[in-house]
Design an enzyme around this catalytic site. Structure first.
Site, PDB file in Angstrom:
ATOM      1  CG  ASP A 185      28.493   4.157 -53.915  1.00  0.00           C
ATOM      2  OD1 ASP A 185      27.362   4.662 -54.096  1.00  0.00           O
ATOM      3  OD2 ASP A 185      29.132   3.569 -54.815  1.00  0.00           O
ATOM      4  CD  GLU A 199      26.029   8.467 -56.704  1.00  0.00           C
ATOM      5  OE1 GLU A 199      25.976   8.248 -57.933  1.00  0.00           O
ATOM      6  OE2 GLU A 199      25.141   8.119 -55.912  1.00  0.00           O
TER       7      GLU A 199
HETATM    8 MG    MG Z   1      26.897   3.842 -58.305  1.00  0.00          MG
END
Ligand code: MG
Ligand code: ADP
Length: 635
Positions: free
Chosen positions: A25, A188
């Site tokens: 991430d 995401e």
């Molecule tokens: Mg984030």
């Protein structure tokens, strides 16, 4: 929506041959790396036990680069060389960055016509956002290889659903620079849904509410037989946890000023200190009723105030409310009633705040999913995908497919856009369309690739332009130019064109205009190898200087104290050697290759003082022994 699920053929590993794959991430505020171990997705920690790596990169005066907590701590003292939130600049040009007034970095426009991306002036030279992000990725990669004890086979890196082609390409380029094999870029919100295992649910519509440090993103995903379709995305790129810190900061200032207008403005460092205290108080209030904020400012003022949870809610409720407006818009775009939402996933550290959770629950009329850490959930989902992609799981596992977030098309006559691949097409995808010439005898055609939903070229984002040459001269309308758009599984586009009637092959492939070419990546890699040699030299020189200076200081002190132990000649000999070394250390005499000479002169000085050192030792022993009899010295 045809092709829905695929399993990658020939990629299943033999049992016991576990391939090291990670999910990353790469966040605006914090970055994380996770992997699947014994069937469970886990975030990897650094040696101090931190899971989150602040996405901050600092270029040090000695040529070193530090990333994470250490860099974050220096943000206020060295703002120009300490780059935070670099994700905001990925794949962007100078004109894309509105409101630069509040950003402390020195921006420089990159070379027009090559890569239009912008550069940042640091003490380590001009750095592109791609290079800066690569430093974050390198740190995470090193963490993973250390804790997993081997080389990584590949990584899945997440990007916001609204990232366009240029931003995705920039993310891939950063991974290449960090020597990471990108298995796939993943949206995401999709990663968050995967972490919750929503891809195992047969069907449903899910909301991903992501409130990070500086950005708010809302995505509505529809899952049909294994494919997540982004029905709508919306958000606010200037709203996040930082704004809550800022509210507390303003409240503290009001308190300590106590209505007096004579209070001088805070220094940059005091501002940072108070903002850090404000963030800690905010995070503390997530699980406690009140938070004490105590610190001393550089002007001597002692700050000691207590903020209660209800006060904090009052201060920041309007920020929470502000997230609901993009949420409403996204729901409207998706054209869905609230009852059709099967689940709401909370993502981002700032969604830990209870009043954020309440607001989301109240709006969607259902309790959001919170059993996974909201700041880890994206990395956890990415790791699950990575694990599948390298074939660590059985053949029956299905891969998830993403869709194109925006339509892709070509400019046609009159400044209009002809869409070739509509938005929300499942990836990978290839679509071709035929065009023809406009004039008799036309031998070239200009092709302009655009991204966006609007009809007019001027309202869409320009991705690339290229010319197809060598079309055989024909009457207008006779040539058949077949233009093919291909978007790979990462959402990256290539365009090719060829003339079909004459069988003359004239093929061209374009890369998005913001992306780096192979040669540019190679040059950057080579220059970083070159820099590595320079960095090493700089370190050797710095060490030689430090050793020389500390020896000079020690000898000066010794001469002052015990100079009378030496003969005049002996003293002069030492002073002469000191002068040689001092001269070498003079600002104007130092250059990259001076370390050898400094080392030699340091050693010569050391040798010249051996006798002096021995005499001093004797003298100090006799001083210590003076007045003591031998018995008292026995051990
Ligand atoms: Mg984030
Ligand atoms: P990003 O996606 O921007 O990289 P994160 O998801 O890591 O960011 O979120 C960072 C934000 O979350 C920061 O503003 C941080 O203060 C906030 N945060 C982290 N933990 C808590 C907590 N316990 N309570 C409130 N806010 C928190």
């Amino acid at each position: 929506m045809a092709l829905l699920q695929i399993s990658e053929p020939g990629q299943s590993a033999a049992p016991h041959q576990h391939k090291l794959a990670v999910g990353i991430d790469l966040g605006t505020t914090n970055s994380l790396i996770a992997t699947v171990r014994s069937g469970i997705s886990t975030v990897l920690q650094d040696e101090q036990g931190h899971a989150l790596l602040p996405s901050v990169v600092r270029y040090l005066p000695n040529g070193d680069v530090v990333v994470g907590h250490e860099a974050l701590a220096q943000q206020s003292t060295d703002p120009v060389n300490t780059i935070a939130s670099v994700k905001r600049f990925m794949g962007r040009s100078l004109k894309d960055i509105a409101d630069r007034a509040h950003i402390p970095y020195r921006f420089v426009e990159g070379d027009e016509g090559t890569t239009k991306h912008l550069l940042l002036q640091t003490r380590a030279g001009l750095k592109s956002p791609v290079e800066i992000s690569a430093e974050i990725l390198k740190t995470l990669k090193a963490r993973a290889e250390k804790s997993l004890g081997g080389e990584l086979v590949g990584a899945v890196i997440t990007v916001p659903a609204y990232f366009d082609d240029a931003q995705r390409q920039a993310t891939k380029d950063a991974a290449r620079l960090a020597d990471l094999n990108v298995l796939r870029l993943l949206n995401e919100p999709t990663a968050a849904a995967v972490a919750y295992g929503l891809d195992n649910a047969s069907e449903g519509t899910y909301v991903i509410y992501d409130l990070g440090g500086g950005t708010f993103d809302i995505s509505i995903l529809k899952l049909t037989k294994g494919v997540f379709e982004v029905l709508a995305t919306n958000g606010d790129s200037a709203l996040g946890g930082d704004d809550f810190d800022h509210r507390i900061y303003c409240w503290v200032l009001d308190k300590i000023r106590g209505g007096s207008s004579s209070f001088t403005p805070l220094s940059e460092e005091d501002t940072r200190l108070l903002l850090t205290k404000a963030r800690q108080a905010k995070e503390w209030l997530t699980n406690n009723h009140e938070a004490q904020i105590v610190c001393r400012l550089s002007n001597g003022v002692l700050v000691d105030v207590t903020l209660t949870a209800p006060q904090f809610i009052e201060l920041t409720q309007h920020l929470v409310a502000k997230t609901l407006s993009p949420t409403r818009k996204a729901m409207r775009d998706a054209n869905l009633p609230l009852e059709d939402i099967n689940g709401v996933v909370l993502v981002g550290g700032a969604t830990r705040m209870p009043h954020v959770r309440h607001a989301v629950e109240e709006y969607f009329k259902q309790e959001p999913l919170t059993n996974l850490d909201p700041d880890k959930v994206v990395a956890l989902g990415a790791a699950i995908q990575a694990n599948m992609l390298v074939g660590n799981r059985s053949d029956n596992d299905l891969l998830l497919l993403d869709v194109t977030p925006l339509s892709l098309g070509l400019e046609t006559m009159g400044g209009l856009v002809e869409k070739i691949i509509p938005r929300n097409s499942t990836l990978p995808i290839a679509r071709a369309q035929e065009f023809t010439t406009f004039k008799d005898g036309q031998t070239a055609m200009s092709i302009h690739v655009l991204q966006g939903e609007r009809e007019l070229v001027s309202d869409c984002r320009s991705l690339a332009r290229f010319e197809l040459r060598g079309i055989p001269p024909m009457v207008a309308g006779a040539a058949r130019i077949r233009v093919t758009f291909t978007v790979d599984a990462d959402g990256l586009l290539s365009v090719s064109a060829h003339e079909t009637t004459s069988n003359v092959e004239a093929n061209i492939v374009v890369k998005p205009s913001y992306g780096l070419s192979e040669e540019q990546i190679l040059t950057m890699l080579q220059s970083s190898f070159g820099a590595a040699e320079n960095d090493k030299q700089a370190r050797v020189l710095a060490e030689a200087k430090v050793d020389a200076e500390s020896l000079l200081t020690a000898i000066s002190a010794a001469l002052k104290q015990d100079g009378d132990l030496l003969s005049m000649k002996g003293k002069q000999k030492i002073i002469a050697k000191m002068d040689v070394l001092k001269d070498l250390l003079l600002e104007g005499n130092i250059h990259a290759g001076s370390s050898g000479a400094i080392r030699e002169a340091t050693e010569a000085l050391n040798a010249a003082t051996e006798d002096f050192a021995a005499r001093r030792m004797d003298a100090s022993v006799s001083r210590a022994l003076a007045g003591k009899n031998l018995d008292s010295l026995k051990i």
